[in-house]
Design a protein around this motif. Structure first.
Motif, PDB file in Angstrom:
ATOM      1  N   LEU A 266       0.813  -1.216   0.000  1.00 26.45           N
ATOM      2  CA  LEU A 266       0.000   0.000   0.000  1.00 26.45           C
ATOM      3  C   LEU A 266       0.849   1.269   0.000  1.00 26.45           C
ATOM      4  CD1 LEU A 266      -2.755  -1.109   2.528  1.00 26.45           C
ATOM      5  CD2 LEU A 266      -3.060  -0.720   0.081  1.00 26.45           C
ATOM      6  N   GLY A 267       2.143   1.111  -0.159  1.00 27.69           N
ATOM      7  CA  GLY A 267       3.021   2.276  -0.300  1.00 27.69           C
ATOM      8  C   GLY A 267       3.748   2.699   0.954  1.00 27.69           C
ATOM      9  N   LEU A 268       3.459   2.063   2.102  1.00 30.87           N
ATOM     10  CA  LEU A 268       4.133   2.435   3.354  1.00 30.87           C
ATOM     11  C   LEU A 268       5.375   1.563   3.536  1.00 30.87           C
ATOM     12  CD1 LEU A 268       0.977   2.746   5.653  1.00 30.87           C
ATOM     13  CD2 LEU A 268       2.155   4.556   4.395  1.00 30.87           C
ATOM     14  N   ARG A 269       6.321   1.691   2.638  1.00 31.93           N
ATOM     15  CA  ARG A 269       7.460   0.765   2.614  1.00 31.93           C
ATOM     16  C   ARG A 269       8.455   1.018   3.738  1.00 31.93           C
ATOM     17  NH1 ARG A 269       6.281   2.203  -2.645  1.00 31.93           N
ATOM     18  NH2 ARG A 269       5.121   0.564  -3.689  1.00 31.93           N
ATOM     19  N   ARG A 270       8.669   2.266   4.073  1.00 31.21           N
ATOM     20  CA  ARG A 270       9.604   2.552   5.160  1.00 31.21           C
ATOM     21  C   ARG A 270       9.066   1.991   6.476  1.00 31.21           C
ATOM     22  NH1 ARG A 270      10.387   6.510   8.994  1.00 31.21           N
ATOM     23  NH2 ARG A 270       8.479   7.595   8.346  1.00 31.21           N
TER      24      ARG A 270
ATOM     25  N   ARG B  23      -2.930   9.401   3.580  1.00 35.45           N
ATOM     26  CA  ARG B  23      -2.123   9.692   2.387  1.00 35.45           C
ATOM     27  C   ARG B  23      -3.014  10.049   1.203  1.00 35.45           C
ATOM     28  NH1 ARG B  23       1.189   5.191  -1.196  1.00 35.45           N
ATOM     29  NH2 ARG B  23       1.648   6.561  -2.943  1.00 35.45           N
ATOM     30  N   PHE B  24      -4.125   9.340   1.072  1.00 38.24           N
ATOM     31  CA  PHE B  24      -5.041   9.591  -0.037  1.00 38.24           C
ATOM     32  C   PHE B  24      -6.157  10.558   0.358  1.00 38.24           C
ATOM     33  CE2 PHE B  24      -3.277   5.449  -1.416  1.00 38.24           C
ATOM     34  CZ  PHE B  24      -2.828   5.830  -2.656  1.00 38.24           C
ATOM     35  N   LYS B  25      -5.885  11.373   1.392  1.00 41.48           N
ATOM     36  CA  LYS B  25      -6.796  12.447   1.809  1.00 41.48           C
ATOM     37  C   LYS B  25      -8.179  11.918   2.168  1.00 41.48           C
ATOM     38  CE  LYS B  25      -4.289  15.725  -1.096  1.00 41.48           C
ATOM     39  NZ  LYS B  25      -4.349  16.672  -2.225  1.00 41.48           N
ATOM     40  N   LYS B  26      -8.171  10.765   2.847  1.00 40.47           N
ATOM     41  CA  LYS B  26      -9.388  10.147   3.395  1.00 40.47           C
ATOM     42  C   LYS B  26     -10.438   9.845   2.331  1.00 40.47           C
ATOM     43  CE  LYS B  26      -8.769  12.197   7.967  1.00 40.47           C
ATOM     44  NZ  LYS B  26      -9.375  12.986   9.052  1.00 40.47           N
ATOM     45  N   ARG B  27      -9.979   9.564   1.119  1.00 44.23           N
ATOM     46  CA  ARG B  27     -10.912   9.153   0.070  1.00 44.23           C
ATOM     47  C   ARG B  27     -11.270   7.679   0.251  1.00 44.23           C
ATOM     48  NH1 ARG B  27      -7.996  10.354  -5.341  1.00 44.23           N
ATOM     49  NH2 ARG B  27      -6.191  10.015  -4.040  1.00 44.23           N
ATOM     50  N   ASP B  28     -12.524   7.349   0.015  1.00 46.79           N
ATOM     51  CA  ASP B  28     -13.002   5.968   0.060  1.00 46.79           C
ATOM     52  C   ASP B  28     -12.627   5.282   1.377  1.00 46.79           C
ATOM     53  OD1 ASP B  28     -14.244   3.692  -0.728  1.00 46.79           O
ATOM     54  OD2 ASP B  28     -12.680   3.021  -2.112  1.00 46.79           O
ATOM     55  N   MET B  29     -12.887   5.945   2.495  1.00 46.08           N
ATOM     56  CA  MET B  29     -12.615   5.348   3.795  1.00 46.08           C
ATOM     57  C   MET B  29     -13.534   4.150   4.067  1.00 46.08           C
ATOM     58  SD  MET B  29     -10.061   6.898   5.140  1.00 46.08           S
ATOM     59  CE  MET B  29     -10.145   6.459   6.877  1.00 46.08           C
ATOM     60  N   PHE B  30     -14.616   4.053   3.311  1.00 44.81           N
ATOM     61  CA  PHE B  30     -15.526   2.917   3.465  1.00 44.81           C
ATOM     62  C   PHE B  30     -14.802   1.604   3.187  1.00 44.81           C
ATOM     63  CE2 PHE B  30     -18.443  -0.141   1.470  1.00 44.81           C
ATOM     64  CZ  PHE B  30     -19.347  -0.319   2.504  1.00 44.81           C
TER      65      PHE B  30
ATOM     66  N   ILE C 186      -4.720   5.090  -6.938  1.00 48.06           N
ATOM     67  CA  ILE C 186      -3.516   5.402  -7.718  1.00 48.06           C
ATOM     68  C   ILE C 186      -3.902   5.811  -9.135  1.00 48.06           C
ATOM     69  CG2 ILE C 186      -1.532   4.340  -8.868  1.00 48.06           C
ATOM     70  CD1 ILE C 186      -0.873   5.166  -6.095  1.00 48.06           C
ATOM     71  N   GLN C 187      -4.823   5.071  -9.744  1.00 44.56           N
ATOM     72  CA  GLN C 187      -5.243   5.397 -11.106  1.00 44.56           C
ATOM     73  C   GLN C 187      -5.970   6.743 -11.144  1.00 44.56           C
ATOM     74  OE1 GLN C 187      -4.118   3.665 -13.642  1.00 44.56           O
ATOM     75  NE2 GLN C 187      -3.163   2.304 -12.140  1.00 44.56           N
ATOM     76  N   GLU C 188      -6.749   7.045 -10.099  1.00 45.26           N
ATOM     77  CA  GLU C 188      -7.409   8.360 -10.030  1.00 45.26           C
ATOM     78  C   GLU C 188      -6.373   9.474  -9.969  1.00 45.26           C
ATOM     79  OE1 GLU C 188     -10.111   8.547  -6.802  1.00 45.26           O
ATOM     80  OE2 GLU C 188     -11.451   6.993  -7.572  1.00 45.26           O
ATOM     81  N   ASP C 189      -5.334   9.269  -9.158  1.00 44.03           N
ATOM     82  CA  ASP C 189      -4.282  10.286  -9.035  1.00 44.03           C
ATOM     83  C   ASP C 189      -3.524  10.454 -10.343  1.00 44.03           C
ATOM     84  OD1 ASP C 189      -5.007  10.738  -6.458  1.00 44.03           O
ATOM     85  OD2 ASP C 189      -3.343   9.640  -5.544  1.00 44.03           O
ATOM     86  N   ILE C 190      -3.252   9.326 -11.013  1.00 44.16           N
ATOM     87  CA  ILE C 190      -2.548   9.394 -12.297  1.00 44.16           C
ATOM     88  C   ILE C 190      -3.388  10.139 -13.325  1.00 44.16           C
ATOM     89  CG2 ILE C 190      -1.734   8.008 -14.248  1.00 44.16           C
ATOM     90  CD1 ILE C 190      -0.861   5.881 -12.257  1.00 44.16           C
ATOM     91  N   GLN C 191      -4.697   9.845 -13.341  1.00 47.62           N
ATOM     92  CA  GLN C 191      -5.592  10.509 -14.279  1.00 47.62           C
ATOM     93  C   GLN C 191      -5.659  12.000 -13.998  1.00 47.62           C
ATOM     94  OE1 GLN C 191      -6.948   9.018 -16.874  1.00 47.62           O
ATOM     95  NE2 GLN C 191      -7.893  10.912 -17.603  1.00 47.62           N
ATOM     96  N   ALA C 192      -5.744  12.360 -12.711  1.00 49.10           N
ATOM     97  CA  ALA C 192      -5.788  13.778 -12.352  1.00 49.10           C
ATOM     98  C   ALA C 192      -4.498  14.484 -12.739  1.00 49.10           C
ATOM     99  CB  ALA C 192      -6.033  13.921 -10.847  1.00 49.10           C
ATOM    100  N   GLU C 193      -3.371  13.799 -12.558  1.00 48.92           N
ATOM    101  CA  GLU C 193      -2.085  14.387 -12.929  1.00 48.92           C
ATOM    102  C   GLU C 193      -1.974  14.559 -14.443  1.00 48.92           C
ATOM    103  OE1 GLU C 193       1.596  16.078 -12.706  1.00 48.92           O
ATOM    104  OE2 GLU C 193       0.187  15.646 -11.072  1.00 48.92           O
TER     105      GLU C 193
END
Length: 324
Positions: free
Chosen positions: A89-93, A157-164, A207-214
């Motif tokens: 989920l991206g929390l590698r450290r 990290r994803f600004k509390k999107r889709d917390m459901f 991730i795909q939403e962020d890529i699309q927005a970018e």
């Protein structure tokens, strides 16, 4: 086939399907794919180890040693599953830090296997918990606590999107553990597998939403840059003559008005869509770009052009087409 065997088979098939999907998936980086492959493969190994251990329990002394090895693998790997999830989920450290802590559990499991501290198999090959079994429970609890914190971190990290979806991951995990604690029905790895799939869907969608927005933002920036370049070139050319920058703006406005009127009247209606008209509007300032090849003394001549000068002036149309 028993109910439990069916549950494990379903878990194995689900994880195998996810592994095959990820191998051929191009939406993740190589590192992201590796973390997910490790996560799903680890669930397969743990579920299969539990199935084998339960199936061959109390089958005789000859099974004690292989069952000990299998149980060590299961007890060492299971607390690491949330670590693999966090890395995927991206929390590698954070995953590497907690993974280093939980690796102590694997060391304890290996050492205690020789002394029966955490678990042991008697002469009949029957499984028993050892006096230090709670050490495994402690590490397992730390692992689950880290998973909850990691999911909250991903939500932040994803600004509390889709917390459901994050909530559903936790609900499924709890729902899978309750039957094990209350009814001794081993649905834990099926729940873990489903939770892993939900994590994958959640992460991939965002991730795909962020890529699309970018991409949209980058396209907007590129479009603005192109407009500035076109406008700058057009003004540069027009300023060589007597026209002003307003000529460029008026030309674009005229082109847009004519195109919209033509579309309204049914002329080239199949081609004059909004995108095409917008492109014409942006490119209209380039209509005189060919004047760059016309000498200043001709371009700025106040009087009538000679025949030879007029021929040179006419070149700007063909040269403009070549430049564009």
């Amino acid at each position: 086939m028993t109910l439990y065997s069916g549950i494990i088979l379903l878990t194995e098939l689900l994880m195998l399907a996810m592994i095959i999907h990820i191998i051929g998936y191009s939406g993740f980086t190589k590192v992201e794919k590796i973390w997910y492959l490790i996560s799903f493969a680890a669930i397969m190994i743990c579920a299969l180890a539990e199935l084998v251990a339960l199936h061959y329990d109390a089958r005789g002394k000859k099974f004690a040693l292989p069952l000990t090895v299998i149980t060590v693998i299961q007890f060492s790997l299971t607390p690491m599953l949330p670590v693999f999830f966090a890395g995927a989920l991206g929390l590698r450290r954070e995953a590497k830090i907690v993974g280093a802590v939980l690796s102590v559990n694997a060391l304890i499991e290996i050492i205690s296997a020789f002394f029966g501290w955490v678990f042991f198999f008697d002469d009949t090959g029957k499984y028993f918990r050892g006096p230090a079994y709670n050490v495994y429970i402690i590490f397992y609890s730390v692992s689950l606590s880290f998973l909850i914190v990691a999911l909250m971190g991903v939500g932040k990290r994803f600004k509390k999107r889709d917390m459901f979806t994050i909530g559903m991951v936790l609900v499924v995990m709890v729902a899978a553990i309750v039957p094990l604690l209350v009814f001794k029905i081993y649905t834990d790895y099926l729940g873990i597998g489903i939770s892993a799939c939900l994590c994958y869907i959640y992460y991939n969608d965002l991730i795909q939403e962020d890529i699309q927005a970018e991409l949209v933002t980058q396209q907007r920036r590129n479009s603005q840059m192109q407009e500035h370049i076109i406008s700058g070139l057009a003004n540069l050319i027009e300023n060589r003559g007597f026209e002003t920058g307003e000529h460029v703006a008026r030309t674009s406005a005229y082109v847009k008005t004519l195109a919209e009127s033509a579309r309204k009247d049914g002329v080239y209606a199949d081609r004059l869509d909004d995108r095409f008209i917008s492109m014409m509007f942006r490119l209209a300032p380039m209509h005189d770009i060919g004047k760059i090849v016309v000498p200043d003394q001709i371009l700025r001549k106040p009087g009538r052009l000679t025949e030879e000068e007029f021929e040179q002036m006419k070149r700007h149309a063909s040269e403009g087409g070549r430049v564009v």
